[in-house]
Design a protein around this motif. Structure first.
Motif, short mmCIF file in Angstrom:
data_model
loop_
_atom_site.label_atom_id
_atom_site.label_comp_id
_atom_site.label_asym_id
_atom_site.label_seq_id
_atom_site.Cartn_x
_atom_site.Cartn_y
_atom_site.Cartn_z
N ASN A 409 0.78 -1.25 0.03
CA ASN A 409 -0.19 0.09 0.15
C ASN A 409 1.07 1.48 -0.07
OD1 ASN A 409 -1.91 -2.24 0.21
ND2 ASN A 409 -3.17 -0.60 1.62
N LEU A 410 1.71 1.26 0.97
CA LEU A 410 2.91 2.08 0.48
C LEU A 410 3.65 2.45 -0.06
CD1 LEU A 410 2.86 2.93 5.11
CD2 LEU A 410 0.85 3.77 2.94
N PHE A 411 4.30 1.33 -0.35
CA PHE A 411 5.23 2.06 -0.93
C PHE A 411 5.31 1.35 -2.58
CE2 PHE A 411 7.55 2.40 3.62
CZ PHE A 411 8.34 3.22 2.59
N ALA A 412 4.37 0.07 -3.12
CA ALA A 412 4.01 0.13 -3.97
C ALA A 412 4.82 -1.13 -4.44
CB ALA A 412 4.04 0.79 -4.93
N GLY A 413 5.05 -1.85 -3.47
CA GLY A 413 6.15 -3.37 -3.97
C GLY A 413 7.81 -2.94 -3.74
N LYS A 414 7.86 -1.61 -3.79
CA LYS A 414 9.10 -1.76 -4.73
C LYS A 414 10.45 -1.05 -3.49
CE LYS A 414 7.25 1.41 -8.39
NZ LYS A 414 6.67 2.58 -8.86
N LEU A 415 9.94 -1.54 -2.93
CA LEU A 415 11.00 -1.78 -0.73
C LEU A 415 12.37 -2.41 -1.54
CD1 LEU A 415 8.68 -2.82 1.72
CD2 LEU A 415 10.54 -0.08 1.30
N PRO A 416 13.67 -1.98 -1.31
CA PRO A 416 14.51 -2.72 -2.18
C PRO A 416 15.08 -4.13 -1.33
CG PRO A 416 15.60 -0.70 -0.42
CD PRO A 416 13.58 -0.45 -0.58
N TRP A 417 14.53 -4.75 -0.91
CA TRP A 417 15.10 -6.04 -1.29
C TRP A 417 13.24 -6.77 -1.76
CZ3 TRP A 417 14.00 -2.30 3.08
CH2 TRP A 417 12.64 -3.42 3.64
N THR A 418 14.60 -8.48 -1.80
CA THR A 418 13.16 -9.45 -1.63
C THR A 418 13.44 -10.77 -0.66
OG1 THR A 418 13.36 -9.10 -4.25
CG2 THR A 418 13.10 -11.41 -3.17
N LEU A 419 12.55 -10.90 0.36
CA LEU A 419 12.54 -12.00 1.03
C LEU A 419 13.32 -13.12 0.25
CD1 LEU A 419 9.94 -10.56 3.23
CD2 LEU A 419 12.12 -10.59 3.85
N SER A 420 13.23 -14.30 1.20
CA SER A 420 13.49 -15.27 0.89
C SER A 420 12.77 -16.58 1.18
CB SER A 420 15.45 -16.03 1.52
OG SER A 420 15.49 -17.03 0.18
N ASP A 421 12.59 -17.76 0.31
CA ASP A 421 11.61 -18.68 1.28
C ASP A 421 12.48 -19.89 1.16
OD1 ASP A 421 10.10 -20.01 3.37
OD2 ASP A 421 7.78 -18.90 1.83
N PRO A 422 13.27 -20.91 1.60
CA PRO A 422 14.53 -21.04 0.47
C PRO A 422 13.84 -23.09 1.16
CG PRO A 422 15.35 -20.35 1.93
CD PRO A 422 13.82 -19.63 2.70
N HIS A 423 12.68 -22.92 2.12
CA HIS A 423 12.55 -24.11 2.71
C HIS A 423 11.37 -24.94 2.09
CE1 HIS A 423 15.57 -23.78 5.58
NE2 HIS A 423 15.12 -22.29 6.01
N PRO A 424 11.70 -26.07 1.38
CA PRO A 424 10.49 -26.38 0.39
C PRO A 424 9.27 -26.79 1.48
CG PRO A 424 12.27 -27.82 0.58
CD PRO A 424 12.73 -27.00 1.10
N ASP A 425 7.94 -27.05 1.33
CA ASP A 425 6.73 -27.42 1.99
C ASP A 425 6.76 -28.86 2.70
OD1 ASP A 425 6.10 -24.27 1.18
OD2 ASP A 425 4.25 -25.52 0.28
N TYR A 426 7.54 -29.38 2.10
CA TYR A 426 7.60 -31.28 2.22
C TYR A 426 8.23 -31.11 3.56
CZ TYR A 426 11.80 -31.83 -0.02
OH TYR A 426 12.78 -31.49 -0.59
N ASP A 427 9.64 -30.45 3.64
CA ASP A 427 10.34 -30.29 5.06
C ASP A 427 10.27 -29.60 5.64
OD1 ASP A 427 13.29 -31.11 5.41
OD2 ASP A 427 13.99 -29.63 5.08
N ARG A 428 9.51 -29.12 6.73
CA ARG A 428 8.31 -28.68 7.10
C ARG A 428 8.24 -29.16 8.58
NH1 ARG A 428 9.77 -22.41 7.01
NH2 ARG A 428 9.71 -22.03 5.27
N LEU A 429 7.26 -30.42 8.49
CA LEU A 429 6.91 -31.20 9.71
C LEU A 429 7.86 -31.15 10.33
CD1 LEU A 429 4.65 -33.60 7.42
CD2 LEU A 429 3.74 -31.66 8.90
N ARG A 430 7.12 -30.98 11.34
CA ARG A 430 8.14 -31.75 13.08
C ARG A 430 7.41 -33.54 13.33
NH1 ARG A 430 6.38 -26.85 14.84
NH2 ARG A 430 4.32 -27.31 15.97
N THR A 431 8.12 -33.81 13.63
CA THR A 431 8.05 -34.79 14.51
C THR A 431 6.94 -34.81 15.51
OG1 THR A 431 9.28 -35.30 16.29
CG2 THR A 431 10.50 -35.60 14.14
N THR A 432 5.71 -36.76 15.22
CA THR A 432 4.53 -36.11 16.46
C THR A 432 5.15 -35.94 17.83
OG1 THR A 432 5.24 -38.93 16.91
CG2 THR A 432 3.87 -37.58 15.24
N GLN A 433 6.45 -36.39 18.31
CA GLN A 433 7.19 -36.24 19.35
C GLN A 433 6.96 -34.89 20.16
OE1 GLN A 433 8.30 -38.53 17.25
NE2 GLN A 433 7.45 -40.52 18.96
#
Length: 548
Positions: A409-433
């Motif tokens: 809204n305020l910067f129209a997507g022009k902030l000078p950085w791009t956030l990273s999200d390098p972890h695949p979704d399948y690798d996010r699960l914790r164990t039942t314990q």
């Protein structure tokens, strides 16, 4: 068997998938050059049978493709009349977000509430009028790759093969559909798109793709509760209780119809999360139940969506073809809309092909498509919202939304950085314990329901005596690894009851009820061992959505 040994049909362009991207590409090709031969092959029993989306539709691409779409009778019948966004704080409480604080991507003035399946049926009619050949009920099972390493087309699945691989009396051999260019417009996690990405290393310079699972129902509601054009979006409860991301929606269509749904981000970490049961709880919140109470549920469906944005965008062109729409990841997650950007990708692909074929030496790999798409307004949208998804993953719905307000809204997507999200979704699960079990309430049969009665409303059907289209790379993994570590999460992340742990004479085993599969592709995405591969069943199998 080589594709060269099969019966074949030749075209200038073969399109796999009769969704908004594929049909837009086909229409635009014939607009640019009526002499081109174009074929669209669709695995659903009819065009629209496998199409599922919210859907609030932005008509920008449609207006470019058919400026006279209203005169042509396009099924855009309900303009958005009002937007409402709520933060659900608990099972009973909610805070309505003032419009001035909502990300502007969530403002829907000028958009329409539609059935995307019906829009695709209409697009198919336009395509056929232009001379496109549309073949529903035929699944493109494999890529036809030539000796030079380029894709030469696709091979449709053999019909009439028994579960043990034997040819039945009804056996019909699949044919090769050969083309100068092959467009893969299969939607999210398309199995041929997945093969092409791996074959040609198209994601070599991209972050892992990210996904959400959208579950949707269509309701007929009390006319006194119906508000045509009302769009409701929510965040928070119930997903927030398990520290999962995602959000819900409720849209008022025409004819006293309401669609309600929940998108669960597949990056969740608690293996006890069941997106289906979260959705059943969601409908009991007063913000939602006020419209559904006294109504009748008439349809159900589920589908994964791609939401990684430009960080996860692969190279879209490969030798002999291109990835279109959600198969490449063009959905604008900040808007929760992908149909218009999918259509734009298809139109840009058509323009790149037409330009190449008009040249003295047509190119095999149309990297010009990537260049053209990156110069389009479709890519500009993705660029502006690039940090929305990663912000949600890092800081959750509330603080992620606050960041989105600042960024968009305020910067129209022009902030000078791009956030990273390098972890695949399948690798996010914790164990039942490491996780807390979740006690979901039993369905009441009024607002909430079980999986089997829901699948019934999706009109899902498969030929029972055929090879299972849900392939386990290692059959021992579900019980030997996934069960002790994660209580086999396939029992819960599948929204159709396909996977069950059952007791047998030899102990516990994974039972696969492939007949129930609604082709959402969640198992192919979320399995923590990446042990499940979704392949095409016989053409015509799967859900048959009437107007989803």
């Amino acid at each position: 068997m080589s594709y060269l040994d099969r019966e074949s049909m030749e075209y200038d362009v073969v399109v796999v998938g009769a969704g908004p991207a594929g049909l837009s590409a086909a229409c635009r090709l014939k607009q640019l050059d009526p002499e081109l031969s174009v074929c669209v092959v669709e695995k659903g029993s009819e065009v629209g049978a496998h199409i599922l989306s919210g859907a609030v539709f932005e008509p920008r691409a449609l207006s470019e493709l058919f400026p006279d779409w209203e005169k042509r009778g396009a099924p855009l019948l309900t303009p958005v009349a009002a937007d409402a966004i709520y933060l659900l704080k608990s099972a009973q409480d909610a805070w309505k977000v003032p419009a001035m604080f909502a990300p502007k991507t969530m403002h829907n003035t000028g958009n329409y509430i539609i059935s995307l399946g019906n829009l695709c049926r209409w697009l198919a009619e336009q395509a056929e009028e232009l001379g496109v050949e549309v073949f529903p009920g035929f699944a493109a099972a494999s890529l036809a790759i030539g000796d030079d390493g380029a894709v030469k087309g696709v091979v449709t699945s053999d019909m009439g093969v028994s579960s043990d691989g034997e040819k039945k009396d009804s056996y019909v051999e699949g044919i090769a559909l050969l083309a100068r260019y092959t467009l893969l417009a299969e939607g999210c996690r398309g199995h041929l798109g997945k093969q092409a990405i791996a074959q040609y290393g198209l994601d070599e310079h991209a972050e892992p793709q990210h996904y959400g699972l959208g579950i949707k129902e269509l309701w007929k509601v009390d006319p006194e509760k119906h508000k045509p054009g009302l769009v409701v979006h929510t965040a928070g409860w119930p997903l927030a209780e398990s520290k999962s991301a995602g959000g819900g929606f409720l849209y008022h269509l025409e004819d006293n119809q309401v669609v309600v749904g929940l998108i669960t981000d597949l990056s969740y970490s608690n293996p006890y999360v069941s997106p289906f049961d979260e959705f059943q709880r969601y409908k009991h919140h007063p913000v939602i139940s006020q419209y559904l109470t006294g109504g009748e549920r008439i349809a159900y469906g589920a589908r994964a969506i791609t939401k990684g944005g430009i960080q996860s965008l692969p190279q879209l062109s490969f030798p002999g073809g291109m990835l279109l729409g959600d198969n490449g990841g063009t959905l604008n997650f900040a808007k929760i809309k992908g149909s218009h950007t999918a259509m734009k990708s298809g139109m840009v692909a058509a323009e790149a092909i037409a330009a190449s074929l008009a040249a003295s030496e047509p190119q095999t790999t149309l990297k010009d498509f990537d260049t053209r798409f990156r110069a389009s307004w479709g890519f500009a949208e993705l660029q502006m919202q690039r940090n929305f998804g990663p912000a949600q993953h890092r800081w959750g719905n509330v603080w992620g939304a606050a960041y989105a307000f600042l960024d968009i809204n305020l910067f129209a997507g022009k902030l000078p950085w791009t956030l990273s999200d390098p972890h695949p979704d399948y690798d996010r699960l914790r164990t039942t314990q490491e996780s807390r079990p979740i006690a979901y309430p039993k369905p009441d049969g009024v607002l909430s329901f079980d999986k089997l009665s829901s699948v019934y409303l999706s009109n899902t059907n498969h030929e029972e005596d055929q090879p299972c289209h849900l392939r386990l790379n290692d059959p021992s993994i579900p019980v030997a690894r996934n069960l002790p570590r994660y209580d086999e999460p396939a029992q819960r992340y599948c929204p159709a009851g396909v996977y069950e742990i059952v007791e047998s004479a030899n102990g516990k085993a994974l039972q696969i009820n492939a007949q129930n599969c609604v082709h959402c592709k969640t198992c192919d995405i979320k399995d923590p061992a990446q042990n499940i591969t979704w392949v095409t069943p016989e053409g015509g199998g799967g859900p048959n959505y009437p107007n989803m």
